[in-house]
Design a protein around this motif. Sequence first.
Motif, short mmCIF file in Angstrom:
data_model
loop_
_atom_site.label_atom_id
_atom_site.label_comp_id
_atom_site.label_asym_id
_atom_site.label_seq_id
_atom_site.Cartn_x
_atom_site.Cartn_y
_atom_site.Cartn_z
N GLU A 58 0.78 -1.21 -0.02
CA GLU A 58 0.05 0.05 -0.11
C GLU A 58 0.94 1.17 0.21
OE1 GLU A 58 -3.32 -0.06 -0.09
OE2 GLU A 58 -3.79 -2.19 0.41
N ASP A 59 0.43 2.39 -0.79
CA ASP A 59 1.11 3.52 -0.60
C ASP A 59 0.68 4.24 0.55
OD1 ASP A 59 2.45 3.14 -3.12
OD2 ASP A 59 0.89 3.83 -4.46
N GLY A 60 1.33 5.22 0.88
CA GLY A 60 0.91 6.28 2.12
C GLY A 60 1.52 5.54 3.52
N ALA A 61 2.06 4.24 3.53
CA ALA A 61 2.49 3.85 4.81
C ALA A 61 3.97 4.33 5.08
CB ALA A 61 2.58 2.28 4.76
N THR A 62 3.87 5.68 5.49
CA THR A 62 5.09 6.36 5.90
C THR A 62 5.45 5.79 7.27
OG1 THR A 62 4.10 8.01 6.98
CG2 THR A 62 4.35 8.24 4.89
N PRO A 63 6.96 6.01 7.74
CA PRO A 63 7.27 5.47 9.13
C PRO A 63 6.31 6.15 9.96
CG PRO A 63 9.01 6.02 7.80
CD PRO A 63 8.07 6.43 6.92
N ALA A 64 5.90 7.52 10.03
CA ALA A 64 5.13 8.08 11.04
C ALA A 64 3.82 7.37 11.31
CB ALA A 64 4.99 9.68 10.76
N TRP A 65 3.26 7.00 10.16
CA TRP A 65 1.87 6.40 10.35
C TRP A 65 2.24 4.82 10.76
CZ3 TRP A 65 -0.11 1.90 7.85
CH2 TRP A 65 -1.53 1.73 8.18
N MET A 66 3.08 4.26 10.49
CA MET A 66 3.36 2.72 10.59
C MET A 66 3.63 2.93 12.40
SD MET A 66 2.99 -0.11 10.04
CE MET A 66 2.83 0.01 8.31
N SER A 67 4.39 3.79 12.65
CA SER A 67 4.67 4.07 14.06
C SER A 67 3.46 4.06 15.02
CB SER A 67 5.59 5.34 14.13
OG SER A 67 5.71 5.69 15.52
N GLY A 68 2.37 5.11 14.38
CA GLY A 68 1.41 5.18 15.06
C GLY A 68 0.66 3.91 15.30
N GLN A 69 0.30 3.19 14.11
CA GLN A 69 -0.27 1.85 14.02
C GLN A 69 0.25 0.78 14.99
OE1 GLN A 69 -3.37 1.56 12.50
NE2 GLN A 69 -2.85 4.00 12.03
N MET A 70 1.49 0.82 15.18
CA MET A 70 2.13 -0.32 15.95
C MET A 70 2.36 0.25 17.40
SD MET A 70 5.20 -1.52 13.69
CE MET A 70 5.49 -2.52 12.25
N GLY A 71 2.49 1.62 17.51
CA GLY A 71 2.62 2.08 18.93
C GLY A 71 4.13 2.00 19.30
N ILE A 72 5.00 1.78 18.22
CA ILE A 72 6.41 2.00 18.34
C ILE A 72 6.86 3.43 18.23
CG2 ILE A 72 8.61 1.13 17.44
CD1 ILE A 72 7.49 -0.88 19.17
N ARG A 73 7.28 3.86 19.02
CA ARG A 73 7.64 5.35 18.93
C ARG A 73 8.91 5.44 18.46
NH1 ARG A 73 6.14 9.39 23.69
NH2 ARG A 73 7.85 8.18 24.71
N ILE A 74 9.27 6.44 17.42
CA ILE A 74 10.62 6.44 16.91
C ILE A 74 11.41 7.87 17.47
CG2 ILE A 74 11.77 6.90 14.67
CD1 ILE A 74 9.30 5.86 12.98
N PRO A 75 12.49 7.39 18.07
CA PRO A 75 13.31 8.42 18.79
C PRO A 75 13.54 9.48 17.60
CG PRO A 75 14.10 6.23 19.22
CD PRO A 75 13.20 6.01 18.19
N GLU A 76 13.80 10.86 18.26
CA GLU A 76 14.13 11.75 17.27
C GLU A 76 15.53 11.58 16.70
OE1 GLU A 76 13.95 15.59 19.47
OE2 GLU A 76 11.87 15.32 20.01
N ALA A 77 16.45 10.81 17.28
CA ALA A 77 17.60 10.81 16.72
C ALA A 77 17.77 9.79 15.85
CB ALA A 77 18.70 10.42 17.90
N ALA A 78 16.66 8.98 15.31
CA ALA A 78 16.48 8.12 14.39
C ALA A 78 16.71 8.54 13.10
CB ALA A 78 15.23 7.13 14.77
N SER A 79 17.66 7.87 12.31
CA SER A 79 17.81 8.27 10.80
C SER A 79 17.23 7.11 9.92
CB SER A 79 19.26 8.61 10.67
OG SER A 79 20.02 7.38 10.95
#
Length: 209
Positions: A61-82
Amino acid sequence: MESSSKTTVGGQPVRRRRVPAAVVVVLVLLACVDTTIGVVSCVADDVSSDLSDQEMACCWEDGATPAWMSGQMGIRIPEAASDRRAGHKGGQRYDTGLLSFVLPADEAETYTGRLIRNGTKMIGNFHPEKKDYRPAAAFGHLGLPEPETLVEGLRKISLCPDELTTPEGKYLQRCVDLFTHGFEPGTTRIYVRSTIEPSMTPPPASKAP
């Protein structure tokens, strides 16, 4: 005195036995069948490979950005992540979400420590998959190796949100398979895979955060 052209043994003529025509036909047929089976096997392998390639490329599916997937999983992405990457693949019974990002090794250690319950340890990959391992929802779609095939520097754990009250675990929305891979000195890649309800469709790519 006439000389005989027949071969004799002990003065008795030896008759050369001819292979019955039926036997010759059977041997020819067996050879043809063997050749046909080989051809069919090759064709079947090619078809199977083509189907596998189609299945691997299908239903992302298009539109599955890291931010969207992070919210669906409940896995927060640290600010320092690249190098943040994500994917969402539709399935017949359930969908699969993929999320990956890179952290400095010490920050990755701190992050997983805040996610995993105290007293629980991540384990090594003692039974790795073969290099050609191709799961239904592959990280290869994101241009990454499959973590299940990695050994050196690889640790893994499965987590579910039930009663997980750690600082990061309390945000977890779904059961996930979490992998960390120290792929170069001082740098760790985080891999996360989770099943997602088919109703959770990513937003259109142009509107995805």
